[in-house]
Structures are given as C-alpha cells and as structure tokens.
Design an enzyme around this catalytic site. Structure first.
Site, short mmCIF file in Angstrom:
data_model
loop_
_atom_site.label_atom_id
_atom_site.label_comp_id
_atom_site.label_asym_id
_atom_site.label_seq_id
_atom_site.Cartn_x
_atom_site.Cartn_y
_atom_site.Cartn_z
N CYS A 14 0.86 -1.19 0.00
CA CYS A 14 0.00 0.00 0.00
C CYS A 14 0.90 1.24 0.00
O CYS A 14 2.12 1.14 0.14
CB CYS A 14 -0.94 0.02 1.21
SG CYS A 14 -0.10 0.11 2.79
N CYS A 17 3.44 1.90 2.78
CA CYS A 17 4.73 1.21 2.68
C CYS A 17 5.76 2.12 2.00
O CYS A 17 6.91 2.22 2.44
CB CYS A 17 4.59 -0.09 1.90
SG CYS A 17 3.50 -1.30 2.64
N ASP A 431 -5.81 16.13 -28.36
CA ASP A 431 -4.82 16.13 -29.43
C ASP A 431 -5.56 16.03 -30.76
O ASP A 431 -6.52 15.28 -30.89
CB ASP A 431 -3.87 14.94 -29.27
CG ASP A 431 -2.90 14.83 -30.42
OD1 ASP A 431 -2.11 15.77 -30.61
OD2 ASP A 431 -2.95 13.81 -31.14
#
Length: 733
Positions: A14, A17, A431
């Site tokens: 997670c 960590c 774009d």
C-alpha cells in the site's frame, strides 16, 4: 558531489509502505529519496561517498527488498519479470478458489454435512489459510514490527482468529464429534461456542480478498509498460555505409549508416546523402510527412517513407529524443500524487481499535466469571465481525463490473486510482491528429480547369502517384484506384513526380514543377490553391501535354463523430481545448468545424511542450483530462489528472493513459468520464456500508450478544450487499 540511482523496491502492499521506506532513506545523512508505489521504484540522490549497498540495507531493514539497476545485457528480460512475480500470487489464488468452494458449500448447505464432514473442511481450509493467505500474514507481521496496520493486518487477524477458534472447537470442544451439524441460523444468545467452527469464514475471506489482490497486482505491473513500449519503437539493427549490420545500441556519434525506404531511422542524426519524406507519425502523432534532404536533421524511430538516405549519427543512447521522451513519461508518472486507498487509511485506526476491543472483551468476560469459552466466543465474534470481507470486495467488485461494462462500451479503465480525478475534471485537452481527425491523409477535393474531366485527372494522376511511396501520393492513389500503365517514372527531388501514362507526359507535384515545364495554373485554379493553403491543406497540381489541368486537395479529415463528441463533453461541464503540432491555420479550421472556441486552440506545439501545456493549465487551477494517441502524447497523458488514449493510437500512449477508448471514437470520452464517476461513487458507497455493518455489530459482539456464527452471517450479508450494489453498474448506458 551527489549521485542519483534508481532502486527497484519489492514487498510494498500500500502507499503507506512507500512512505515508510521514504522516511527510512531520508534519515540517512545527505540522502533524498522519492518512492513511487505504482512503479515500485525509488529515486535516491546521495553523497558521492555513500555505498549504494547501504541504501539497499536500509530498505531491507524496513522489511522490504531493494535491487540495483540491471546491466544493459539483462534488460531484455524485463518483460518476463512481471509474469514471474505474478505466478506465485496466481497459484495461491487458484489453490484458494478450488479448496474454498467445497468448504463454504458444506458450511452453508446442511444436506452436504455428512458424518465427519467437519474434518474434511479442516483438511481443505488449512492450505487456504496457511499457504494461500501467507502474503497477508507476512505483510501483517512486517507492519506489526513497525507499529503499523493495514488491510493485510485485518485479513490476517480475522482469518487466523476464525481458523484458530475452529481448531480449538474441533480438538477441545464438541465440534469434532461425528454427526455434528452446522446450521446457518440467526439467534442472538450467549453460548460457549464450543460446537461452532468458522472454517468457511477463514477460507472464504482469504479467497475473495486474494482475488482482489491478484487483479490489482496484474494491473499495477503495467505501470512501467509505457516506458518499455516507448523504447521498443527504435530500430533494432542498423546497416553502416561499409555494409556491416550492427545492433542499434552499438552506434557511436559520427557513424554513417544507411536507411532504405520503409526502414526506421536508428538514431538522431543529419542527412549526408539522399532526399526523402520522413513519416514521424509513430513518434509525433502528426500524419503529414516531412520532406528532408541533405543537411536536414532527423530523429530516431521515425520511418523513411521515400528514397535511400545516408545519415551521420549525432546523438545516441540516452541523449536521443526518443530517450528524452521516455524520461518525460517517467517524470510525469513519478510526479503524479498516488491516492492512498480509503480502506488502508481507515484500517490504520480501525485495526488497533478492534484488537483492543477484542482483548478488552476477553478480559471483561473472564473477570465476570462467565468462563473461558464464553469469553473467547465473544472476543472471536469481535474479530470476525471486523474481518474485512466486504471491505476487500468493495473496490474490486465495483471495478470489475464497471470495467466490464466499460469494455462493452469501448472503454478500458486501468484501476481504482484512476477514478478519483474524474469528479473534478473541468478541462479536456484534445490532441488533433488521430483523436479529432482520422490521423491519415485523404483526398478531400479536386478542382478542375475549364473543360477537364475529374475521371481523367484521377486516372492519370492516380496511376503516376501509385508508383510513389510518399504518403500524400498514396492518398491520391487510393482515391483514384487507377489501373493505367506508367512508363519512364521519375521522382523529382522536393517537387513531385513525372512519367508517361497512356501516352500522356504527366506531371504531379508542387506548382513549381509544372511551372518549370511552362504549365502555369489558370487564375481560377491559382485562387483555389491559395484558398486551400490558407486553411492549412496540402495542394498537389496536375498537368499533362503542356497544360495545367487540376489541383488535388489532400488533408487529414475530421472524424464524423467529433462534432457530436465535443457537444457531449460541453454538456458535462468540460471546456474542450484543441492541442496540435500543426500550424495555426489548420488548427483553427478544425476547431471551427467541431465547435471549439478559437481562444481554446493551442497550435504549433512541439512534442516535449505538450507536457508544459498541461502543467500550465493545472497551474491556472484547472483539473485537466488529456485525450491523445501518439507517442508524443504519452508524457502529457501521464501528467494530466486524467489521461485518455484512443485505442487506435500507439501502444505507448495507451500504456501511459488512465483510460483507453478502444473504438477510437471521441464520443466515448464523455461516456468514459461518466462511467468513471459512477464507478467511483459505487466504490465509496460500498466502503461506507462495509464499515457500517462492522461498526454497528461490534457493540453486540463485545456485549456477548452476537454468536461468532451470526458474526460470520453478518459479514457474508455485507459482502452480498456490496456485490449486489456493484452489479448495478451493468445497467450503465
């Protein structure tokens, strides 16, 4: 002096960590570290005298693994590593599913409870809890050593408590006697619990949450795929002028190499011999090829669409534009804040409270003289009711249903972390090439001189252009479908082509080519030519037998659905912005046709500058979505708050984006944003109800009024509710 190194980090479950590793590394003198949970990489800057092994040891002391960058010769195995890492997790998932189904069935269906069925349940459930659930237990132990608690802690404690109590009931209680049945009943009464086993809870929770973890891990393994796909665009081999073929990575600055028509240019360099048209669409997303000749610079990974070239290498390796674009993608991904899961944040507070409540419940009932069995029953009920089965299903089920429905609609959502940003999107950057337009050159119009026939013009011009490899020539050839015979074909450098077609001396190319043969455009055709060029279109003149006959207009046409898509995006409250590397005239024309305001057009943008455009909009307080399809869009897609890639575009753009629009239809972008918002709302609703069931039942369990079997039933019901709520996404339209 300082050095910078990138470490590969393993064992993170997670975002907390990653924060823990960062804190450990940053405590070292002179060390600055940034750990990215999504890419599992740590960028570490450290003083020159520090041994990198000390950095690795520091990470390992925190309970995780770290590795130095691989040597060049090992990079080819990078694609195999994710599969190797996923295989153990997949094996655990398959094992848990195969063994858990009969355990759950026997516990829930009295008809299946034969004599001594409970011992078969124990035999099947033990490998699930111990082997399949080992990643949860290991992570929980690591977190415990560092005073932290996450989802792994909840899963480990809940499953081990249910399994441990079942062992006690089987070996020391009355649950192991032959003929014992396990009715699934709802009674609120204080019992000693010695006849109750909860193997189905221990095995089922492990299997369900392991499935969610596997799908999450598989999705996360794709985080680095954009960089790999980007670097794979380059040529693999190159031919030197002396005829030797060598791997492209062995090229040195100053080497001269040959590029034939259709081949990729191996590295950045300057043309020393030859003329051609270079197709840069794979790298830039722009469809119009660039005419090049001696002295012009070219970029690696672009395609030689015309004649033979001899190029002198100017930049190699990490200095090439391709590598710099890869670095832009990596920087944009690293700089994007990772949203820590709501479940993990709440678990950090919830787990210690539950453990403390279970211990307090045990002590209270022991102190009141109720007996050890009753006290342990109440304590286990507290742990089981807090076991996060529904919590673990809240995100994966909504995501699986939402993404499944999205796939039916042509939308691919990469993961739960994508959804958070969809709520606040107010600006969508589009774009032009391949997104709003088709992304390839098409013959759009034919203007004729007086007395000329369209059929005759296309017949002669199409036959001649069919012999050319130039993309503009191919657009004309496709439209003409001419079968006329061509003789004496010649390519005139930078001007066009000439040849004999059905006995006519035909010229096709720039007006200057025709002028050299005294074939001047009539006034009406010249006016049309200037009008078309003012709108950014490409114009080709056609003449034969001493007279200019017509002009052909070639352009990248707008997709038929683009205008409707812009209207839908506006209806969602979004401001569309057109972004392109084309000139301003082309951009303004396209914007006007699809309904984008002139002030929202940004033209003549270099590939590297697209990221800066997104950053400027973000700095102005906008929450930006980006839609693109080219390699040059990849970094901007990663930088945007929400990246959407057209599925008809390059793999690099697709890998860097958060959402992929499979059909290449811009209308799907509006559907994607609506579906993402709906899925996020469902996930949050699931999380709320998953916690609500647990929190409401915890006081009953602590008071000894909730038998652990009822706790398991409540947990199962909350899971059914979460799954049912998620299934409502199937009706999304």
């Amino acid at each position: 002096m300082t050095d910078t190194i990138e470490l590969s980090i393993g064992g993170m479950t997670c975002a907390s960590c990653a924060n823990r590793i960062e804190r450990k590394l940053n405590k070292l003198d002179g060390v600055t570290a940034t750990v990215n949970y999504a890419t599992e990489k740590a960028q570490v800057t450290f003083p020159e005298g520090v041994d990198p092994e000390k950095l690795i040891a520091t990470v390992e002391s925190a309970g995780y693994t770290a590795a130095l960058p691989k040597p060049k010769q090992q990079e080819g195995t990078a694609d195999e590593e994710p599969e190797d890492e996923l295989r153990p997790l997949r094996n655990r998932l398959v094992t848990s599913l195969v063994l858990s189904v009969p355990v759950i069935a026997m516990a829930m269906v009295p008809a299946l409870q034969f004599t001594n069925w409970q011992w078969l349940s124990l035999t099947l459930a033990a490998p699930v809890v111990v082997y399949a659930g080992w990643p949860f237990h290991k992570a929980a132990w690591t977190n415990l050593r560092h005073g932290a608690a996450t989802m792994d802690t909840l899963v480990s404690i809940g499953t081990l408590a249910a399994f441990g109590w079942s062992l006690w009931a089987l070996f020391f209680g009355t649950a192991g006697v032959p003929g014992m049945t396990h009715p699934f009943e709802f009674t609120i009464a204080r019992t000693d619990g010695s006849a109750n086993i909860y193997l189905e809870a221990a095995a089922g929770v492990t299997a369900f949450i392991l499935a969610g973890r596997y799908f999450e891990a598989r999705s996360k393994r794709r985080a680095g795929a954009a960089l790999r796909a980007l670097l794979e665009l380059g040529a693999k081999e190159v031919e030197l002028v002396d005829g030797r073929r060598i791997p492209a990575e062995q090229l040195q600055v100053g080497d001269r190499f040959v590029v034939r028509p259709g081949e990729k240019i191996a590295t950045d360099g300057v043309i020393e011999e030859g003329t051609s048209a270079v197709d840069a669409s794979m790298l830039t997303g722009e469809s119009v090829p660039v005419e090049v000749r001696k002295g012009d610079k070219v970029v690696g990974a672009t395609v030689n669409a015309g004649g033979r070239l001899i190029i002198r290498a100017e930049r190699v390796g990490q200095d090439t534009q391709l590598s710099q674009m890869a670095k832009l993608v990596e920087q944009a991904q690293t700089g994007k804040a990772q949203v820590q899961r709501l479940a993990d944040r709440i678990s950090g507070v919830f787990v210690p409270i539950v453990i403390g409540l279970a211990v307090a419940t045990l002590g209270f009932w022991l102190g009141t003289g109720e007996g050890a069995s009753a006290a342990f029953t109440a304590a286990v009920a507290v742990l089981i009711i807090a076991c996060p089965c529904a919590l673990g299903l809240a995100t994966p089920t909504a995501l699986l249903v939402g993404t499944g429905r999205g796939a039916q609609l042509g939308i691919l959502i990469k993961g739960p972390e994508v959804l958070e940003s969809t709520r606040k999107i107010d600006t969508i950057v589009l774009d032009k090439t391949g997104t709003v337009t088709e992304g390839k050159m098409t013959l759009t119009d034919v203007h004729l001189a007086d007395g000329e026939s369209r059929e005759e013009v296309l017949k002669l011009a199409g036959a001649l252009e069919h012999a050319s490899e130039h993309p503009i020539a191919q657009a004309i050839a496709r439209a003409a479908e001419s079968t006329a015979t061509v003789e004496d074909f010649a390519n005139i450098e930078g001007l066009g082509v000439q040849g004999i077609v059905d006995g006519h001396a035909v010229l096709v190319g720039r007006p200057q080519l025709l002028a050299e043969w005294s074939q001047h455009l009539p006034v009406a055709l010249k006016a049309k030519l200037e009008e078309e060029q003012d709108q950014g279109r490409t114009v080709v003149a056609v003449g034969w037998d001493g007279k200019a006959r017509a002009i052909l207009v070639v352009a990248d046409v707008i997709k038929p659905t683009s205008k409707e898509a812009i209207e839908q995006l506006k209806a969602l409250g979004l401001t569309p912005v057109l972004l392109t590397g084309d000139n301003a005239a082309v951009a303004r024309t396209v914007a006007a046709e699809v309904g984008i305001a002139p002030e929202d057009v940004i033209a003549e943008v270099l590939p590297a500058d697209k990221v800066d455009v997104v950053k400027r909009l973000q700095d102005a307080g906008k929450t930006v979505a980006m839609v693109g399809d080219g390699v040059n869009d990849a970094a901007a897609l990663a930088q945007a708050d929400l990246g959407l890639a057209m599925g008809t575009g390059t793999d690099v753009a697709i890998e860097a984006a958060d959402l992929t629009l499979v059909r290449g239809d811009l209308r799907v972008a509006a559907d994607a944003i609506r579906l993402s918002r709906r899925t996020l709302s469902t996930i949050k609703g699931n999380l709320f109800w998953a916690f609500a069931y647990n929190v409401a039942a915890l006081p009953l369990a602590a008071l000894g009024l909730l038998n652990p079997m009822i706790a398991g039933a409540a947990m199962a019901f909350s899971s059914v509710f979460v799954v049912t709520n998620s299934l409502r996404l199937r009706s999304f339209k």
